[in-house]
Design a protein around this motif. Structure first.
Motif, PDB file in Angstrom:
ATOM      1  N   LEU A 132       0.941  -1.135  -0.100  1.00 41.83           N
ATOM      2  CA  LEU A 132       0.008  -0.019  -0.206  1.00 41.83           C
ATOM      3  C   LEU A 132       0.818   1.274   0.071  1.00 41.83           C
ATOM      4  N   LEU A 133       1.847   1.294   0.846  1.00 40.62           N
ATOM      5  CA  LEU A 133       2.684   2.301   0.947  1.00 40.62           C
ATOM      6  C   LEU A 133       3.251   2.734  -0.526  1.00 40.62           C
ATOM      7  N   SER A 134       3.720   1.664  -1.203  1.00 43.42           N
ATOM      8  CA  SER A 134       4.567   1.484  -2.484  1.00 43.42           C
ATOM      9  C   SER A 134       3.432   2.230  -3.461  1.00 43.42           C
TER      10      SER A 134
ATOM     11  N   THR B  27      14.778   0.535 -10.576  1.00 44.28           N
ATOM     12  CA  THR B  27      15.957   1.169  -9.692  1.00 44.28           C
ATOM     13  C   THR B  27      15.645   2.598  -9.727  1.00 44.28           C
ATOM     14  N   GLY B  28      16.563   3.490  -8.637  1.00 40.08           N
ATOM     15  CA  GLY B  28      16.225   4.681  -8.721  1.00 40.08           C
ATOM     16  C   GLY B  28      16.056   5.170  -7.375  1.00 40.08           C
ATOM     17  N   ASN B  29      15.984   6.259  -7.001  1.00 44.53           N
ATOM     18  CA  ASN B  29      15.710   6.767  -5.575  1.00 44.53           C
ATOM     19  C   ASN B  29      14.388   7.591  -5.080  1.00 44.53           C
ATOM     20  N   LEU B  30      14.003   7.794  -4.014  1.00 43.84           N
ATOM     21  CA  LEU B  30      12.928   8.544  -3.726  1.00 43.84           C
ATOM     22  C   LEU B  30      12.965  10.073  -4.399  1.00 43.84           C
ATOM     23  N   VAL B  31      14.131  10.649  -4.402  1.00 40.97           N
ATOM     24  CA  VAL B  31      14.552  12.125  -5.065  1.00 40.97           C
ATOM     25  C   VAL B  31      14.231  12.154  -6.411  1.00 40.97           C
ATOM     26  N   ASP B  32      14.786  11.423  -6.913  1.00 42.75           N
ATOM     27  CA  ASP B  32      14.842  11.483  -8.603  1.00 42.75           C
ATOM     28  C   ASP B  32      13.742  10.550  -9.348  1.00 42.75           C
ATOM     29  N   GLU B 232      14.224  -0.393   5.576  1.00 42.62           N
ATOM     30  CA  GLU B 232      14.524  -0.104   4.169  1.00 42.62           C
ATOM     31  C   GLU B 232      13.218   1.034   3.632  1.00 42.62           C
ATOM     32  N   TYR B 233      12.077   0.786   3.931  1.00 42.43           N
ATOM     33  CA  TYR B 233      11.139   1.687   3.561  1.00 42.43           C
ATOM     34  C   TYR B 233      11.174   3.251   4.438  1.00 42.43           C
ATOM     35  N   PHE B 234      11.370   3.010   5.765  1.00 39.66           N
ATOM     36  CA  PHE B 234      11.156   4.448   6.410  1.00 39.66           C
ATOM     37  C   PHE B 234      12.559   4.910   6.597  1.00 39.66           C
ATOM     38  N   ASP B 235      13.722   4.283   6.793  1.00 34.82           N
ATOM     39  CA  ASP B 235      14.808   4.839   7.230  1.00 34.82           C
ATOM     40  C   ASP B 235      15.888   5.493   5.920  1.00 34.82           C
ATOM     41  N   ASN B 236      15.599   4.212   4.868  1.00 34.08           N
ATOM     42  CA  ASN B 236      16.579   4.451   3.703  1.00 34.08           C
ATOM     43  C   ASN B 236      15.757   4.943   2.667  1.00 34.08           C
ATOM     44  N   GLY B 237      14.443   4.768   2.541  1.00 31.63           N
ATOM     45  CA  GLY B 237      13.689   5.113   1.295  1.00 31.63           C
ATOM     46  C   GLY B 237      13.950   4.324   0.200  1.00 31.63           C
ATOM     47  N   ALA B 238      14.738   3.015   0.349  1.00 31.60           N
ATOM     48  CA  ALA B 238      14.992   2.001  -0.776  1.00 31.60           C
ATOM     49  C   ALA B 238      13.766   1.104  -1.118  1.00 31.60           C
TER      50      ALA B 238
END
Lengths: 307, 275
Positions: A132-134, B27-32, B232-238
């Motif tokens: 859901l978050l995704s 692939t990629g990151n939260l910002v780009d 990985e979700y909350f701290d790294n945003g991976a």
């Protein structure tokens, strides 16, 4: 006399032997399970000074008086309660409809729908929350109250639908057909015939939905954004120290839950007793049918004399 | 009738899970932002880096599940056969702790298991514990917490299965000169296995993917795969890595359940899904 007593004895214990050791074991297990609850209740009365609340310092009722002293905690509790109520309402309606459809009718896609429900129940909460978050991030949807509610309705629908389906699949379709033959429209049929028969399933499903929603932590954590619910607040406070008010609120929620459970068990028992007393030789179905015919008779007569 | 609920399930269950599978290959990151590159390495990297965490999660899950069976079977047996008129009362007592919020329950457990708490304190005072023995911040605490938190998921299905057993089958076994133990092993136990089977599935899945118990009760060496995914979700945003890990977890659990169903020869669950 002795033989009578012995036979009564046998009906009470159907197992092997007298089970005295197991009896002690069961009581010990229950005591062990209840121990943390006792600790929680006790620490709601703990006269502690600061934020730390894990050493006993004396008895006080202060925290009961200052229950709403922490506005953010109160907001979290209100969020939890309103989300639980709303999601119970929505998921009970949608889940009952789905469960009824799955329990009563054969149609294309029925297998697929059932499979989705079972996957939703057996899927780890973590995976559900993460997916859901995704999705919310992919679509750029802001997370908050609405997304929590949507998620809670989602996992509750599955449980309500399964509970109602189990009940609906045991119904005799002849009863509804008979109601139709007597001239009942779809809404009347649902209200006077189907709903009363599936009511235990609907009530059980609704209770389950409420409990699941108010206690949910994992999925809520993934879908919450900046909105905080009671479990999230408690979790956040474990690092800095849990204030006594949390224990008080926990105690009150616990007490309310136990009260509701006890009342519903007692009501169920009473209803069963009365049922047995009044309709000793009538089956459930014939009884409902006579009720139906009476009702139809009245409406029929009413419509006939009206013009 | 199915439509409104079905659409809701599609939008908030089927769609997000399929999106997650797609995301796990990006692939990629939260910002780009993320791009679909069919990057299968997310899976192999994840398994390589966190293989031992996966193994630990499954191991803890297994231990907690076995503990749940061992703890709840005797009690369920006694309530089902000897509970008499108080059956519902006992069941309610067994479920009593679960009227308390999951997190709060776990925090209360921490207070119970703490070094000089109500359990270890007296034992230590009596000189029964070796020096430096502690439960908190160990794998033991995590497994205990998991077993405690998920016990009813095991106890209820077992109770239901036992409750359904016709007492006459036991009487028949006794009439045929089976000893109590034989009656239990050859009549009661086999008849109650579907309950155990259902209980194992209902316990193992949430237990193996839990992260709260490891976080609250365990030390740094006791993390489970749930903790990794969460951070990985909350701290790294991976997100791609986390999605790949989530999907791997789900696949392992599903395959595990399937293998378990095949091995036991019980088609109950698959049957139920088909119906």
């Amino acid at each position: 006399m002795t033989s009578l007593r012995r036979s009564r004895h046998r009906t009470r214990h159907r197992g092997l032997g007298r089970g005295r050791g197991l009896r002690i074991y069961t009581h010990l297990l229950i005591a062990w399970l209840v121990l943390p609850v006792a600790v929680m209740i006790a620490f709601g009365f703990n006269d502690t000074a600061g934020k730390q609340n894990f050493r006993w310092e004396g008895f006080t009722l202060r925290w009961y008086a200052d229950l709403f002293d922490r506005p953010d905690l109160t907001t979290a509790l209100v969020n939890s309660l309103t989300i639980a109520l709303l999601s119970t309402l929505i998921s009970t309606v949608l889940g009952t409809l789905a469960g009824l459809a799955l329990g009563r009718f054969r149609f294309r896609g029925r297998g697929a729908a059932t499979l989705v429900l079972f996957l939703a129940i057996s899927c780890p909460e973590l995976v559900m929350g993460a997916s859901l978050l995704s999705m919310f991030v992919t679509f750029g949807l802001p997370r908050g109250y609405g997304t929590i509610l949507a998620a809670h309705v989602m996992f509750s629908i599955a449980f309500v639908a399964i509970t109602v389906r189990a009940r609906a699949s045991t119904l005799d379709p002849a009863v509804e057909e008979a109601a139709r033959d007597l001239g009942a429209g779809p809404w009347t049929r649902f209200r006077l015939v189907t709903l009363p028969m599936i009511r235990p399933g609907v009530v059980a499903g609704a209770l389950l939905a409420f409990v699941l929603s108010i206690d949910d932590f994992v999925i809520t954590g993934f879908t919450s954004g900046a909105t905080v619910t009671f479990p999230l607040w408690v979790y956040g406070s474990t690092r800095t120290g849990t204030p006594p008010q949390v224990n008080v609120m926990g105690t009150l929620i616990f007490a309310a839950g136990v009260l509701i459970a006890v009342l519903s068990v007692r009501r169920e028992r009473r209803e069963r007793c009365e049922d047995r007393k009044h309709h000793r030789d009538r089956t459930d179905h014939t009884d409902r049918m006579t009720h139906m015919t009476h009702h139809m008779d009245h409406t029929d007569r009413a419509t006939r004399t009206a013009p | 009738m199915l439509l409104p609920g079905g659409l809701w399930m599609l939008a908030f269950f089927a769609l997000p899970v399929s999106l997650m599978v797609s995301l796990s290959l990006q692939t990629g990151n939260l910002v780009d932002g993320f791009r679909q590159t069919l990057h299968w390495q997310n899976y192999t990297d994840g398994l390589q880096t966190y293989g031992d965490t996966f193994a630990r999660s499954l191991w803890y899950g297994l231990l907690a599940t076995v503990l749940c069976v061992a703890l709840s079977y005797p009690a369920a047996y006694w309530i089902a056969f000897h509970g008499g008129r108080r059956k519902t009362t006992y069941l309610l007592l067994l479920l009593l702790p679960y009227f308390v919020s999951y997190i709060l329950r776990t925090v209360a457990w921490k207070l119970v298991l703490t070094d000089n708490g109500p359990v270890l304190g007296p034992l230590r005072g009596a000189g029964l514990l070796p020096d430096g023995f502690r439960v908190l911040d160990t794998g033991l605490a995590v497994v205990c917490g998991l077993a405690y938190n998920f016990l009813p998921f095991m106890a209820l299905p077992i109770y239901v299965a036992l409750e359904r057993i016709d007492a006459r089958t036991m009487e028949a076994a006794r009439d045929l000169y089976a000893s109590r133990l034989q009656t239990f092993l050859r009549v009661v136990l086999p008849l109650s296995l579907p309950g155990v089977f259902a209980g194992v599935i209902m316990t193992f899945v949430p237990v193996a993917s839990d992260y709260v118990n490891a976080e609250v009760l365990g030390g740094p060496g006791d993390t489970m795969i749930g903790n990794v995914i969460q951070s990985e979700y909350f701290d790294n945003g991976a997100y791609p890595t986390a999605s790949a890990l989530s999907f791997t977890l789900m696949a392992i659990l599903l395959l595990g359940i399937f293998a378990y169903a095949r091995a036991l020869g019980t088609a109950d669950v698959l049957e139920a899904a088909r119906r």
